[in-house]
Motif scaffolding. Structure first.
Motif, PDB file in Angstrom:
ATOM      1  N   UNK A 331     -42.670  54.502 -41.172  1.00 38.78           N
ATOM      2  CA  UNK A 331     -42.326  53.724 -39.989  1.00 38.78           C
ATOM      3  C   UNK A 331     -43.557  53.320 -39.203  1.00 38.78           C
ATOM      4  N   UNK A 332     -44.522  54.235 -39.083  1.00 39.06           N
ATOM      5  CA  UNK A 332     -45.756  53.932 -38.348  1.00 39.06           C
ATOM      6  C   UNK A 332     -46.580  52.881 -39.088  1.00 39.06           C
ATOM      7  N   UNK A 333     -46.572  52.940 -40.425  1.00 41.85           N
ATOM      8  CA  UNK A 333     -47.285  51.929 -41.201  1.00 41.85           C
ATOM      9  C   UNK A 333     -46.689  50.542 -40.924  1.00 41.85           C
ATOM     10  N   UNK A 334     -45.362  50.469 -40.903  1.00 44.96           N
ATOM     11  CA  UNK A 334     -44.702  49.183 -40.629  1.00 44.96           C
ATOM     12  C   UNK A 334     -45.052  48.678 -39.240  1.00 44.96           C
ATOM     13  N   UNK A 335     -45.098  49.594 -38.273  1.00 45.89           N
ATOM     14  CA  UNK A 335     -45.482  49.191 -36.915  1.00 45.89           C
ATOM     15  C   UNK A 335     -46.914  48.674 -36.897  1.00 45.89           C
ATOM     16  N   UNK A 412     -48.893  43.467 -46.516  1.00 46.46           N
ATOM     17  CA  UNK A 412     -47.782  44.367 -46.856  1.00 46.46           C
ATOM     18  C   UNK A 412     -47.000  43.731 -47.996  1.00 46.46           C
ATOM     19  N   UNK A 413     -46.977  44.406 -49.122  1.00 46.86           N
ATOM     20  CA  UNK A 413     -46.294  43.901 -50.311  1.00 46.86           C
ATOM     21  C   UNK A 413     -44.894  44.511 -50.386  1.00 46.86           C
ATOM     22  N   UNK A 414     -43.901  43.684 -50.202  1.00 50.05           N
ATOM     23  CA  UNK A 414     -42.512  44.154 -50.216  1.00 50.05           C
ATOM     24  C   UNK A 414     -41.935  43.957 -51.623  1.00 50.05           C
ATOM     25  N   UNK A 415     -41.430  45.045 -52.215  1.00 47.93           N
ATOM     26  CA  UNK A 415     -40.838  44.943 -53.543  1.00 47.93           C
ATOM     27  C   UNK A 415     -39.454  44.317 -53.460  1.00 47.93           C
TER      28      UNK A 415
END
Length: 417
Positions: A331-335, A412-415
Motif C-alpha cells: 500500500x505504501x509503495x502505491x502511495x 509501476x508495471x501492472x500485470x
C-alpha cells in the motif's frame, strides 16, 4: 497580544462589524459558528483555515458551532461564474455525515465549551414555502440584496432565483443559532461577507436593535504565484484519508514554496507566534533544511491522518528518496508511486519491452543500452540480462512490479488480469 490581535498578526482578519464591540464581547465565553456546505463527501484543505479558526476560538474558551448545510447544500452558495450542480437530498445528507467525522479531528466535543455540530436541514427542511415568504422573505429588500458581491457578479451572466435565495437561507441559519444557542458571532471567508451581514440584519429585524451580534471574515488563502490554493497536480487535497493518502497530504505541505510557507504557518498552524517566528528565521537563513515546511506537514498530517498516518508518510518520504522502496508495504509503495507513470504488461513481458511501455526508453536499442549501463532495476534488483522478463510470481503480491531507471525514475508495471 489579545485574541483578536493575534488573529490579525496571523493574517486572519479582513472585515469586522463593530471591531471594538467584538473585542469586548470576546472577554467572556461566546458562541461562534461557521458553515460548511456538504457539496462533496469530504472537505479539502481549502476549508482548513475556517476549521482551524473554530479550533482557535475553542482553545480561547469560546464555544464553536460547525454548521453543516444539509439543506443549503442542495442549492449551493452562488459561484462567481456558473450555477452549481444540484445534489439530491440523499447525497447531501450522506455528505453531511462524512464531514461530521472529519471536523471531529479538529474540534473537541467534550468539556464546558464542547463543540456543537448542527445541520440546517433541522429547521429549513420542514419549512413551507408560505412560511418562508411570509416570515422571512418580506424582511429582505431586493435592492439591498442586489448589492451583495456574490449576487452582483452574476447578474450579467445569469443568476437563478434558487441561488438568489441562498443569502436569505444563510441569514436564517444565524437567526436560528442565535435563538437556540445564543450564538453571537459568525465567521467565514472574505467571500461570505454579504451572507454574514444579511444574517445580522435579520437578527436585528426579528429580535430588535439590542440583539448584539458580530461578523468577522478572513482573507482567502492564495498562492504567491497566483495559482489556486488547495490543489496538487490539478487534484483537490482532501481531508478524507480514503481520498488523499497520508503521503500525498504530507508531500503537499512539504512542497510548499518558501514564499508561501510562513503565511501558511501563521494561518494554519496552532504553534505560538514565537515558534512561527523562529521557523520564519529558518526559512530566511537555512531554506535548504525546509524546517518550516516539515513542521507544518507534520502538524497537519498528524491531525488529519493520525500519528500512524504521519509515521507512514515520513517513512515513505525517507525511503523513496534515500532508501530501498521495496522495504515499504504494498500500500505504501502505491502511495509513493501514485504520480509515477504506469503501464500494463502481461506475465513474461521482457524488461526491454517494459522499458518502452513505461516510457523510460524510446526504442529497444535505447532499452538495451540502459541495461548494459547498469541503470535499470526491477523490484529493487539490478537487471543485467538483456533477456530478462517480468514475472507475475516475482512481483509485489503478484499484482505489480516496479521498474526504475537511475535513482528516481520509476514506472509501476501492472500485470493484466
Amino acid at each position: 497580544m489579545n485574541f483578536i490581535e493575534e488573529l490579525k498578526w496571523r493574517g486572519l482578519v479582513k472585515d469586522v462589524t463593530d471591531y471594538d464591540g467584538l473585542v469586548e464581547q470576546l472577554k467572556t465565553p461566546t458562541t461562534v459558528y461557521c458553515g460548511f456546505d456538504p457539496t462533496a463527501d469530504s472537505l479539502h484543505v481549502g476549508h482548513l483555515q475556517q476549521i482551524i479558526l473554530l479550533r482557535r476560538y475553542q482553545q480561547a474558551c469560546h464555544r464553536p458551532i460547525a454548521l453543516c448545510g444539509g439543506f443549503t447544500g442542495m442549492i449551493g452558495d452562488p459561484r462567481p461564474t456558473t450555477e452549481r450542480k444540484l445534489l439530491s437530498h440523499e447525497e447531501v445528507l450522506h455528505n453531511a455525515e462524512c464531514i461530521k467525522g472529519q471536523l471531529s479531528r479538529f474540534l473537541s466535543f467534550e468539556g464546558e465549551n464542547a463543540a456543537i455540530m448542527e445541520n440546517n436541514n433541522n429547521w429549513l427542511g420542514s419549512m413551507s414555502l408560505l412560511d418562508f415568504l411570509r416570515e422571512y422573505g418580506k424582511l429582505f429588500n431586493v435592492s439591498y440584496m442586489l448589492q451583495k458581491d456574490t449576487i452582483k457578479k452574476r447578474l450579467d451572466t445569469g443568476l437563478s432565483y434558487t441561488e438568489f435565495s441562498y443569502t436569505i437561507l444563510q441569514a436564517m441559519d444565524f437567526l436560528k443559532l442565535f435563538e437556540k444557542y445564543n450564538c453571537r458571532i459568525q465567521i467565514g471567508g472574505s467571500d461570505q461577507w454579504g451572507n454574514l451581514t444579511s444574517g445580522m440584519e435579520l437578527i436585528r429585524k426579528v429580535k430588535g436593535e439590542d440583539a448584539r451580534v458580530w461578523g468577522i471574515t478572513s482573507p482567502l488563502i492564495t498562492k504567491s504565484d497566483g495559482s489556486k490554493f488547495g490543489k496538487s497536480e490539478g487534484r483537490n487535497i482532501w481531508l478524507d484519508p480514503k481520498r488523499t493518502s497520508a503521503y500525498e497530504f504530507y508531500q503537499f505541505w512539504l512542497n510548499t514554496p518558501d514564499a508561501d510557507i510562513v503565511g501558511y504557518l501563521k494561518r494554519l498552524s496552532m504553534r505560538t507566534p514565537e515558534e512561527i517566528e523562529a521557523l520564519a528565521e529558518s526559512v530566511k537563513n537555512a531554506p535548504e533544511k525546509r524546517e518550516a515546511q516539515k513542521a507544518l506537514a507534520e502538524e497537519l498530517t498528524a491531525t488529519v491522518h493520525g500519528s500512524e498516518g504521519l509515521a507512514s508518510a515520513q517513512r515513505i518520504t525517507d525511503t523513496f528518496f534515500h532508501g530501498d522502496i521495496m522495504t515499504l508495504s504494498p500500500g505504501e509503495i502505491k502511495d509513493a508511486l501514485a504520480d509515477a507513470p504506469k503501464a500494463e504488461i502481461t506475465d513474461g513481458t521482457t524488461v526491454i519491452d517494459a522499458l518502452i511501455a513505461g516510457g523510460i526508453a524510446r526504442s529497444k536499442g535505447d532499452a538495451r543500452k540502459l541495461i548494459q549501463q547498469g541503470a535499470v532495476t526491477l523490484n529493487g534488483q539490478k537487471v543485467t540480462d538483456l533477456a530478462a522478463v517480468c514475472r507475475k510470481s516475482e512481483g509485489v503480491e503478484g499484482e505489480f512490479s516496479i521498474l526504475r531507471k537511475g535513482r528516481r525514475n520509476y514506472v509501476l508495471l501492472q500485470f493484466a488480469a
